[in-house]
Design an enzyme around this catalytic site. Structure first.
Site, short mmCIF file in Angstrom:
data_model
loop_
_atom_site.label_atom_id
_atom_site.label_comp_id
_atom_site.label_asym_id
_atom_site.label_seq_id
_atom_site.Cartn_x
_atom_site.Cartn_y
_atom_site.Cartn_z
N ARG A 2 0.74 -1.10 -0.14
CA ARG A 2 -0.12 0.12 -0.08
C ARG A 2 0.93 1.24 0.12
O ARG A 2 0.44 2.37 0.18
CB ARG A 2 -1.05 0.16 1.18
CG ARG A 2 -2.08 -1.25 1.35
CD ARG A 2 -2.82 -1.07 0.12
NE ARG A 2 -4.09 -2.23 0.24
CZ ARG A 2 -4.52 -2.96 -0.49
NH1 ARG A 2 -4.00 -2.62 -1.95
NH2 ARG A 2 -5.26 -4.14 -0.33
N HIS B 65 -4.49 -10.06 -13.61
CA HIS B 65 -5.52 -10.48 -12.77
C HIS B 65 -6.85 -10.89 -13.52
O HIS B 65 -7.47 -10.14 -14.17
CB HIS B 65 -5.88 -9.11 -11.97
CG HIS B 65 -7.06 -9.62 -10.86
ND1 HIS B 65 -7.05 -9.05 -9.63
CD2 HIS B 65 -8.23 -9.91 -11.04
CE1 HIS B 65 -8.17 -9.55 -9.01
NE2 HIS B 65 -9.09 -9.78 -9.88
N ASP C 43 -1.19 -12.81 -1.77
CA ASP C 43 -2.18 -11.74 -2.08
C ASP C 43 -2.60 -11.03 -0.82
O ASP C 43 -3.75 -10.57 -0.60
CB ASP C 43 -3.39 -12.14 -2.77
CG ASP C 43 -4.27 -11.31 -3.53
OD1 ASP C 43 -3.75 -9.96 -3.63
OD2 ASP C 43 -5.43 -11.40 -4.10
N HIS D 122 -6.55 -3.86 4.55
CA HIS D 122 -7.65 -2.78 4.40
C HIS D 122 -8.01 -2.28 5.89
O HIS D 122 -7.76 -3.08 6.74
CB HIS D 122 -8.88 -3.38 3.86
CG HIS D 122 -8.99 -3.56 2.52
ND1 HIS D 122 -8.58 -2.63 1.79
CD2 HIS D 122 -8.96 -4.82 1.59
CE1 HIS D 122 -8.54 -2.97 0.44
NE2 HIS D 122 -8.38 -4.51 0.37
#
Lengths: 442, 313
Positions: free
Chosen positions: A75, A189, A315, A319
């Site tokens: 991130r 993806h 993965d 969040h």
């Protein structure tokens, strides 16, 4: 920030009596490892050391290559409230990882040599190897190719618009042609948005029962198949991330039979959970691609057994609590996965009678081979990247085990098998286990 | 614990058949109240119910509000658009703020499936689901069952057709679940593009031939149809929909037995149902509306009412 316990290694560090698994040579034996100034000197059945040396007797524990995750989201830049390269590194170490490839869907995305350099420079002081993946297209818009060669020269190890499928087949073709000459794979993806629409979970009896819009498995398999076909046609190199459906596994099997340059990964959560786990509308299970049925889960396990799927990748997708507290349709996709990756995978694969050595390969040489990294981590002179595992330990994962800045793990409260008790990386010893740490490092 | 097994009414899935019976029996007693000149009872005096509507609704909201008022509960209405909710204050903050003002029950309509279950994590109040996305609409199914019971006397063995967009229908889901529990048979009919995968596992059959379904059924529940949802067309035209799935006057007249007609509203007259059918004497659409108030009174009473004193230790 929560950190593992750590200490610089002594000048000479002698790991003794470990159950050593060498995934490169395919050997397993009880033996020793000698490290000098953070570099491997020798790995063997019995090492005689005459100099003064710090001894670490790890009898009963497995010692092997540090794990490599080729699919994580740290991130940074942009969403440092969820994760940073620094906090992500701690999560990685807690999970036994010494090398992590970070996806470029940051804000702004890693779509230029400058942004790749930003990551590489920030990563130099961190306790693990962090290697950036660059975007396939500028701004991840799916139209113009990014400056792949310049990004490669700054340290990009692969290209992906992860999170966003590359819909335009012509762009994918050119990306595969272009990146092949550079020598790194394209990671797409695969989820056809026209079939996914506003889907929230796997389409099937559970989505119907829960009243959540379904995502059909064909939304993945047809795009995987398209990607494979184009790869075969242009002779490019494709890596298929987070395979979730039985049909996709079949497509990859055919592509491999054709000897196309194709590799694939599966996540621990697709191995561990099924769509019935979404029964409580827990948003921590909301991931893309979605968790599918028991039949799909079995196909993924079989794909690992027979080598159609090459490796496990997390993965890891942090969040914030606030975002994951939103009602299901509005919560973002993804769960964190570094801390639980080995324990969850070994739990499932042990039950399915896959031998430990094979499972270790899925976390070490196999992912490293996909991206062309050093494979023989026990070679003389190599920077020591090791993990020490208690492979028999059954444990229940809870929030205290989380080192990520986020907490969105569906594994909270779940039983796992195998615990990474210590890691050696960047000439330091790391552990989240106080007893273990004080035993060897005091 | 109140009169029912569970504290909340989140959906019919977890409601045991005994509780469905209790709710329907209670609803019939309240139905008598509604026929009196003074339609108000003091049952929920001093209780406060908040109607939280995160999606536009006229009839369900009015029905609940009337039910609350007729039970003498204090009511507050809260309506919010989805856009204001996703951008501004979080769902959690909104509901916790409302609950902090000391309320007893929340009636919630929300566009996201599972939202009422989500809500139970944040508040202690009794929660009644007034529709969550395409998941469930338990009070609608209960009022449908009440209306069928009123018409036929017995639910067991009844043959019910549900016609239209099954995929996006919380009414269909709750009806299938509820009717199956009470021993009725359900057949679904609608465009194959609007028939969700695995719906048979909830206990319904599928038949794409409307005439067969109308011939088979004792009653049909006709759902509101929308040609387009979020930019996706699910069938080519209204004309074609009517030809295949429209409950038209011609179709109903052909039948050799009376067919009871239901609709959860709001109706698209001339689209999924003809005016002649909707207004015919076999239609119980307005009874459904009246029974809706009675069913909601029953649920509010059973979940929020005080138990008779002999039950207390």
């Amino acid at each position: 920030m929560k950190k593992l316990l750590s200490k610089r290694l002594p000048h000479l560090f002698h790991i003794k009596n470990g159950n050593i698994i060498d995934p490169f040579k395919g050997k397993e034996f009880v033996g020793d490892i000698l490290i000098k100034n953070g570099k491997i000197v020798e790995v063997g059945e019995k090492i005689e050391v005459t100099d003064e040396v710090a001894v670490c007797d790890v009898q009963g524990l497995v010692v092997t290559h540090g794990f490599c995750d080729i699919h994580a989201h740290f991130r940074e830049p942009g969403r440092e409230d969820k994760e940073t390269l620094t906090t992500g590194s701690q999560a990685a170490l807690a999970g036994g990882f010494t090398t992590v490839c970070v996806m470029p869907n940051t804000d702004p995305p890693l779509d230029s040599p400058e942004s790749i350099r930003f990551i590489c420079e920030k990563a130099t002081d961190l306790p693990i190897n962090i290697l950036p993946i660059g975007t396939i297209t500028k701004g991840m818009k799916g139209r113009e190719l990014s400056e792949m060669n310049a990004m490669y020269e700054e340290g990009a190890v692969a290209f992906s618009d992860d999170g966003l499928p590359l819909v335009d087949s012509g762009v994918l073709r050119r990306a595969l042609e272009y990146s092949y000459r550079i020598g790194v794979p394209i990671i797409n993806h695969a989820e056809d948005p026209t079939l996914k629409l506003t889907g929230q979970m796997h389409e099937g009896r559970w989505s119907t029962k829960l009243g959540l819009i379904g995502i059909p498995y064909v939304s993945e398999s047809i795009m995987v198949n398209r990607d494979l076909q184009i790869t075969g046609f242009v002779g490019g190199r494709l890596h298929v991330p987070h395979v979730s459906s039985e049909k996709s596994v079949e497509c990859i099997r055919i592509a491999k039979d054709e000897k196309w340059l194709v590799t694939a990964e599966v996540t621990p959560h697709h191995l561990y959970f099924t769509d019935s786990d979404l029964g409580g509308y827990n948003t921590y299970f909301k991931v893309a691609p979605p968790i599918r049925t028991e039949e799909d889960r079995q196909a993924l396990i079989n794909g690992l057994k027979d080598g159609v799927i090459d490796c496990i990748a997390t993965d890891h997708a942090p969040h914030t609590v606030e975002e994951k507290e939103l009602p299901f349709d509005w919560a973002p996709n993804g769960m964190i996965g570094l801390e639980t990756a080995f324990g969850a995978s070994w739990y499932v694969l042990f039950e399915n009678k896959i031998p430990l050595r094979k499972v270790i390969e899925l976390f070490t040489v196999n992912p490293r081979r996909i991206l062309g990294f050093e494979l023989d981590l026990f070679r003389y002179g190599v920077e020591a990247e090791l993990v020490i595992l208690d492979v028999e330990k059954k444990w229940v994962f809870n929030e205290d085990h989380i080192y990520s800045k986020s907490r969105n793990s569906a594994f909270i409260g779940k039983e796992l098998l195998g615990y990474p008790v210590g890691v050696i990386s960047t000439n330091r010893f790391y552990s989240g286990d106080e007893t273990f740490f004080s035993k060897y490092m005091s | 614990m109140g009169f029912l097994r569970h504290k909340h009414l989140l959906g019919l899935e977890n409601v045991p058949i005994e509780d469905i019976q209790t709710i329907l029996d209670t609803a019939f007693t309240f139905r008598e109240v509604l026929d009196r000149p003074i339609k108000k009872v003091p049952t929920l005096q001093g209780k406060t119910v908040v109607n939280l509507f995160f999606e536009p609704s006229t009839r369900t909201r009015i029905s609940f509000e009337l039910a609350e008022k007729r039970l003498s509960a204090d009511t507050v209405n809260f309506s919010a658009s989805v856009s204001s909710l996703t951008k501004g204050e979080s769902f959690k903050d909104t509901v916790q703020n409302i609950e902090a003002m000391k309320i007893d029950g929340i009636v919630m309509r929300h566009p996201v499936p599972g939202a009422p279950i989500h809500l139970t994590k944040y508040v202690d109040s009794v929660i009644i689901n007034a529709g969550d996305g395409i998941h469930e609409h338990p009070t609608q199914a209960l009022l449908d069952m009440m209306s069928l019971k009123e018409k036929f006397g017995e639910l067991k063995g009844l043959k019910i057709g549900i016609i239209g967009d099954i995929t996006h229908s919380r009414v269909a889901r709750s009806n299938i679940i509820g009717l199956k529990k009470v021993g009725a048979e359900v057949t679904l009919c609608g465009p194959p593009t609007l028939m969700p995968l695995g719906i048979e596992e909830l206990g319904a059959q599928i038949n794409y031939n409307l005439d067969e379904v109308l011939n088979w059924a004792d009653a049909v529940n006709v759902l509101r149809i929308q040609r387009e949802r979020q930019g996706v067309n699910y069938f080519p035209s209204v004309r074609e929909y009517r030809a295949l799935f429209g409950v038209t006057k011609e179709r109903v007249e052909k039948l050799d037995k009376p067919l009871t007609i239901m609709h959860p509203g709001p109706m698209n007259r001339g689209v999924e149902i003809d005016s002649d059918v909707a207004d015919s004497e076999n239609a119980i659409i307005l009874d459904q509306v009246l029974n809706g108030v009675a069913v909601r009174m029953a649920i509010l009473y059973l979940l929020l009412g005080d138990k008779p004193s002999e039950d207390k230790d």
